[in-house]
Design a protein around this motif. Structure first.
Motif, PDB file in Angstrom:
ATOM      1  N   ASP A   8       7.381   3.619  -7.589  1.00 24.77           N
ATOM      2  CA  ASP A   8       6.656   1.987  -8.069  1.00 24.77           C
ATOM      3  C   ASP A   8       5.086   3.062  -8.326  1.00 24.77           C
ATOM      4  O   ASP A   8       4.597   3.620  -7.578  1.00 24.77           O
ATOM      5  N   GLN A  10       1.257   1.975  -9.450  1.00 28.47           N
ATOM      6  CA  GLN A  10       0.216   0.759  -8.904  1.00 28.47           C
ATOM      7  C   GLN A  10      -0.811   0.457 -10.449  1.00 28.47           C
ATOM      8  O   GLN A  10      -1.228   1.442 -10.978  1.00 28.47           O
ATOM      9  N   SER A  11      -0.840  -0.514 -11.108  1.00 27.84           N
ATOM     10  CA  SER A  11      -1.138  -0.384 -12.399  1.00 27.84           C
ATOM     11  C   SER A  11      -2.052  -0.787 -12.297  1.00 27.84           C
ATOM     12  O   SER A  11      -2.841  -2.127 -11.199  1.00 27.84           O
ATOM     13  N   GLY A  14      -1.350  -4.835 -11.299  1.00 19.87           N
ATOM     14  CA  GLY A  14       0.170  -5.154 -10.021  1.00 19.87           C
ATOM     15  C   GLY A  14       1.052  -4.081 -10.392  1.00 19.87           C
ATOM     16  O   GLY A  14       1.081  -3.084 -10.948  1.00 19.87           O
ATOM     17  N   ILE A  16       4.335  -2.307 -10.524  1.00 20.88           N
ATOM     18  CA  ILE A  16       5.358  -1.882 -11.457  1.00 20.88           C
ATOM     19  C   ILE A  16       6.354  -1.012 -10.925  1.00 20.88           C
ATOM     20  O   ILE A  16       6.192   0.179 -10.654  1.00 20.88           O
ATOM     21  N   GLU A  17       7.939  -1.681 -10.658  1.00 18.10           N
ATOM     22  CA  GLU A  17       9.202  -0.524 -10.351  1.00 18.10           C
ATOM     23  C   GLU A  17      10.039  -0.380 -11.118  1.00 18.10           C
ATOM     24  O   GLU A  17       9.715  -1.261 -12.551  1.00 18.10           O
ATOM     25  N   PHE A  30       7.029  -6.437 -13.068  1.00 17.89           N
ATOM     26  CA  PHE A  30       5.739  -6.535 -12.228  1.00 17.89           C
ATOM     27  C   PHE A  30       6.975  -6.509 -11.087  1.00 17.89           C
ATOM     28  O   PHE A  30       7.820  -7.525 -10.434  1.00 17.89           O
ATOM     29  N   GLU A  32       6.879  -8.512  -7.019  1.00 16.33           N
ATOM     30  CA  GLU A  32       6.839  -9.223  -6.490  1.00 16.33           C
ATOM     31  C   GLU A  32       5.825  -8.550  -5.377  1.00 16.33           C
ATOM     32  O   GLU A  32       4.571  -9.432  -4.728  1.00 16.33           O
ATOM     33  N   ASP A  34       2.232  -6.642  -3.251  1.00 12.09           N
ATOM     34  CA  ASP A  34       1.153  -6.166  -4.228  1.00 12.09           C
ATOM     35  C   ASP A  34       1.248  -4.310  -3.146  1.00 12.09           C
ATOM     36  O   ASP A  34       0.191  -3.883  -3.128  1.00 12.09           O
ATOM     37  N   SER A 122       9.524  -4.242 -19.297  1.00 12.45           N
ATOM     38  CA  SER A 122       8.054  -5.020 -20.095  1.00 12.45           C
ATOM     39  C   SER A 122       6.934  -3.488 -20.730  1.00 12.45           C
ATOM     40  O   SER A 122       7.574  -2.554 -20.314  1.00 12.45           O
ATOM     41  N   GLY A 142       5.852 -11.587 -16.394  1.00  3.51           N
ATOM     42  CA  GLY A 142       4.791 -11.206 -15.650  1.00  3.51           C
ATOM     43  C   GLY A 142       4.187 -12.278 -15.637  1.00  3.51           C
ATOM     44  O   GLY A 142       2.825 -11.779 -14.170  1.00  3.51           O
ATOM     45  N   ARG A 146      -1.369 -11.761 -17.169  1.00  3.84           N
ATOM     46  CA  ARG A 146      -0.646 -10.199 -17.085  1.00  3.84           C
ATOM     47  C   ARG A 146      -0.740  -9.760 -18.880  1.00  3.84           C
ATOM     48  O   ARG A 146      -1.029  -8.638 -19.801  1.00  3.84           O
TER      49      ARG A 146
END
Length: 161
Positions: A8, A10-11, A14, A16-17, A30, A32, A34, A122, A142, A146
């Protein structure tokens, strides 16, 4: 089947996986949640570390293109659409119709839209750069907020290219 790993990132918009193997990245979507469920570690394959680093550079405004290896999984038509998306320059936009015409099939607008929505890479395959023929923001898996953020971000950093 090739073993896949998840990390993961952290953008600013949100979590991003990133899913990949030792050889390539399969998806950048993105999440689900947080929270970071799958943090990067020493054992993370290098290709995923490279993707993570390049995404970080993108969000800092330092990168406009991605160079890590990707495995694009989809039908031949979807792959053609996604390849066409990569021709849209950083900080520019195009319509579904433009992509359909570029592919030589002006009537494939809806099919292009459907393929666009199934993009699993993405940001890297820039489906966020597709807007409606009217110039309005349309569909983004997304979330439109976004999409708007990404387009504004690219506008802000286009001069650094």
């Amino acid at each position: 089947m090739t073993e896949r790993y998840k990390v993961d990132y952290q953008s600013p918009i949100g979590v991003i996986e990133i899913v990949g193997s030792n050889e390539a990245i399969y998806s950048i979507l993105f999440a689900e949640e947080d929270i970071l469920v799958n943090p990067i570690s020493e054992d993370t394959p290098q290709v995923i570390k490279d993707c993570y680093s390049q995404l970080d550079e993108y969000f800092k405004g330092e990168r406009h293109e991605f160079t890590f290896p990707m495995m694009i999984e989809g039908t031949p038509f979807q792959q053609l659409v996604w390849q066409s998306l990569t021709t849209i320059p950083f900080a520019k936009t195009a319509s579904y119709k433009h992509i359909a015409v570029t592919m030589g099939n002006e009537k494939a607008i809806r099919a292009v839209g459907t393929a666009n929505g199934r993009n699993k890479l993405s940001i890297v395959i820039p489906c966020h750069r597709i807007i409606g023929a009217s110039g309005k923001l349309v569909g983004y898996a997304g979330g439109l907020w976004r999409k708007e953020w990404l387009l504004n971000h690219e506008q802000k950093f286009q001069q650094l290219k």
